[in-house]
Design an enzyme around this catalytic site. Structure first.
Site, PDB file in Angstrom:
ATOM      1  N   LYS A  59       2.276 -14.656   4.107  1.00  0.00           N
ATOM      2  CA  LYS A  59       2.138 -15.517   2.919  1.00  0.00           C
ATOM      3  C   LYS A  59       3.730 -15.788   2.431  1.00  0.00           C
ATOM      4  O   LYS A  59       3.978 -15.425   1.337  1.00  0.00           O
ATOM      5  CB  LYS A  59       1.539 -14.681   1.759  1.00  0.00           C
ATOM      6  CG  LYS A  59       1.160 -15.445   0.689  1.00  0.00           C
ATOM      7  CD  LYS A  59       0.005 -16.662   0.637  1.00  0.00           C
ATOM      8  CE  LYS A  59       0.016 -17.462  -0.722  1.00  0.00           C
ATOM      9  NZ  LYS A  59      -1.235 -18.380  -0.480  1.00  0.00           N
ATOM     10  N   TYR A 118       0.683  -1.242  -0.117  1.00  0.00           N
ATOM     11  CA  TYR A 118       0.031   0.080   0.053  1.00  0.00           C
ATOM     12  C   TYR A 118       0.742   1.292  -0.041  1.00  0.00           C
ATOM     13  O   TYR A 118       0.296   2.299   0.013  1.00  0.00           O
ATOM     14  CB  TYR A 118      -1.025   0.222   1.209  1.00  0.00           C
ATOM     15  CG  TYR A 118      -2.161  -1.054   0.884  1.00  0.00           C
ATOM     16  CD1 TYR A 118      -2.326  -1.871   0.168  1.00  0.00           C
ATOM     17  CD2 TYR A 118      -3.458  -0.923   2.076  1.00  0.00           C
ATOM     18  CE1 TYR A 118      -3.348  -2.668  -0.236  1.00  0.00           C
ATOM     19  CE2 TYR A 118      -4.281  -1.589   1.855  1.00  0.00           C
ATOM     20  CZ  TYR A 118      -4.325  -2.607   0.515  1.00  0.00           C
ATOM     21  OH  TYR A 118      -5.578  -3.430   0.744  1.00  0.00           O
ATOM     22  N   ASP A 152     -12.026  -6.360   7.965  1.00  0.00           N
ATOM     23  CA  ASP A 152     -13.219  -6.297   7.600  1.00  0.00           C
ATOM     24  C   ASP A 152     -13.813  -7.399   7.572  1.00  0.00           C
ATOM     25  O   ASP A 152     -14.961  -7.566   8.244  1.00  0.00           O
ATOM     26  CB  ASP A 152     -13.322  -5.604   6.109  1.00  0.00           C
ATOM     27  CG  ASP A 152     -13.188  -4.116   5.685  1.00  0.00           C
ATOM     28  OD1 ASP A 152     -12.764  -3.501   6.929  1.00  0.00           O
ATOM     29  OD2 ASP A 152     -13.949  -3.675   4.804  1.00  0.00           O
ATOM     30  N   ASP A 171      -5.852  -5.150   5.900  1.00  0.00           N
ATOM     31  CA  ASP A 171      -7.004  -4.166   5.382  1.00  0.00           C
ATOM     32  C   ASP A 171      -8.323  -5.340   5.320  1.00  0.00           C
ATOM     33  O   ASP A 171      -9.354  -5.049   5.618  1.00  0.00           O
ATOM     34  CB  ASP A 171      -6.761  -3.590   4.066  1.00  0.00           C
ATOM     35  CG  ASP A 171      -7.769  -2.781   3.491  1.00  0.00           C
ATOM     36  OD1 ASP A 171      -8.607  -2.341   4.228  1.00  0.00           O
ATOM     37  OD2 ASP A 171      -7.626  -2.310   2.418  1.00  0.00           O
ATOM     38  N   ASP A 216      -4.502 -17.055   3.441  1.00  0.00           N
ATOM     39  CA  ASP A 216      -5.667 -17.546   2.789  1.00  0.00           C
ATOM     40  C   ASP A 216      -6.168 -18.542   3.823  1.00  0.00           C
ATOM     41  O   ASP A 216      -7.505 -18.755   3.929  1.00  0.00           O
ATOM     42  CB  ASP A 216      -5.377 -18.161   1.370  1.00  0.00           C
ATOM     43  CG  ASP A 216      -4.098 -18.961   1.298  1.00  0.00           C
ATOM     44  OD1 ASP A 216      -3.050 -18.925   2.054  1.00  0.00           O
ATOM     45  OD2 ASP A 216      -3.657 -19.541   0.377  1.00  0.00           O
TER      46      ASP A 216
HETATM   47 MG    MG Z   1     -10.167  -1.144   4.605  1.00  0.00          MG
END
Ligand code: MG
Ligand code: NAI
Length: 338
Positions: free
Chosen positions: A175, A123, A237, A233, A209
């Protein structure tokens, strides 16, 4: 003792939910000096910029801010408020707790704190197109940058958080099997730091995953989780979704120079001004702020008061199937806290 706090009421439902949140904080018996500042659309209208210098200065002075949701102006040249604050105060840790409050949801015993690294990884946005022949956008390339120091800081933060809050286990999510360097470094540093906490906080690691699947199959197995920016991120959620979504999800952005506490949800323009928004997430963010300054008992009192209002008193806002207004809900929580 008085706490000096920058208060940003924000946009949309922000002023409604922060008003109730301030009442609840003051009902704990603690004293606050509120320095009210503008950001978001409210700031654009008043000053022409979404993040005025006065707001940044206030946060710098207090090192503590309670922030309502902000409406992001679309299609203007303004710098993003969140990015501005993140850079200014080096807000390296995003902390998202998710705990089952109202029974009858999909899961009964979720109590997870997800710690996300907030400044590094994919990011950082170092990306470009590569031209091939006539096509200037034939290939997109993006760079993920992860530093040993950044990994160490966020993993240490997660273990210290676990110690401070009496939590038993930290799961390092990665990962490293595919991204042997950027994620490999995170896992390597994570395991090193974990060894320092041996006997005090248990540690394990899990590939991202599989983690996503385990979260919806057996969320009870997780306690504190720590991961890099993009995985965090996405998983944060998912974790909010396990406990009933936005109305109950608080978040903290912790930095080297300041800490900012807010609800995960946005300014909800569709219900703004109607007095029906659920202030719980903002109140839970305020409880995180009290944790941060070491007022652990009062923080817990706020969390218990919210849960009791919802579960025992059956006072709920519309998003949780009730009929209470924002103010009625706020009054009920104040009654429980005081
Ligand atoms: Mg977010
Ligand atoms: P949103 O979170 O504001 O709303 C999504 C849905 O959830 C809406 O139906 C809304 O009514 C409902 N909702 C949200 N919070 C609620 C609450 N406390 N009580 C009851 N219902 C609630 O997301 P949306 O609509 O995508 O974004 C609206 C604005 O908020 C945008 O400008 C966006 O950029 C901004 N935003 C700001 C954030 C922040 O400041 N941290 C975070 C997310 C969005």
């Amino acid at each position: 003792m008085t706490y000096d706090v920058t208060l940003i009421p924000g946009d949309g439902i922000g002023p409604e939910i922060t008003t109730q949140t301030v009442r609840v904080l003051e009902a704990t018996g603690l004293r606050f000096t509120w320095d009210e500042e503008l950001a978001g659309m409210a700031a654009v209208e008043a000053t022409g910029t979404p993040l005025p210098d006065a707001t940044v200065e206030s946060i710098r002075k207090n090192a503590l801010a309670l922030k309502g949701p902000l409406t992001t102006p679309v299609g203007t040249g303004f710098r993003s408020v969140n990015v501005g604050l993140r850079k200014e105060f080096e807000l390296f840790a995003n902390v998202r707790p998710a705990r089952t409050i109202a029974p009858g949801g999909r899961f009964e015993n979720v109590d997870i704190v997800l710690v996300r690294e907030n400044l590094e990884g994919l990011y950082i946005g170092v990306e470009h197109f590569v031209q091939i022949g006539d096509d200037p956008r034939a290939v997109g390339e993006s760079m993920a940058i992860v530093t040993r120091a950044g990994c160490e800081r966020i993993v240490r933060f997660a273990f210290d958080y676990a110690l401070k809050h009496g939590r038993k286990q930290v799961t390092i999510v990665h990962k490293a099997n595919i991204l042997k360097m950027v994620s490999g470094l995170f896992l390597e540093v994570g395991r090193e730091v974990a060894r320092e906490y041996e006997g005090r906080v248990a540690a394990n690691d899990m590939i991202v995953d599989n983690t996503a699947m385990q979260l919806v199959m057996r969320p009870e197995q997780f306690d504190v989780m720590v991961t890099t920016n993009m995985f965090g991120d996405i998983l944060s959620d998912e974790v909010s979704g396990l406990v009933g979504g936005l109305g109950l999800a608080p978040g903290a952005n912790i930095g080297t120079r300041a800490a900012i506490f807010e609800a995960v949800h946005g300014s909800a323009p569709d219900i703004a001004g109607q007095g029906i928004a659920n202030p719980s997430a903002q109140m839970l963010a305020a409880a995180m702020m009290l944790d941060h300054v070491g007022e652990l008992d009062r923080a817990q009192r706020i969390r218990d008061a919210i849960a009791d209002t919802i579960v025992r008193d059956h006072i709920r806002t519309r998003d949780l199937g009730g009929t209470a207004s924002t103010e009625e809900f706020g009054r009920a929580v104040v009654r429980r806290v005081a």
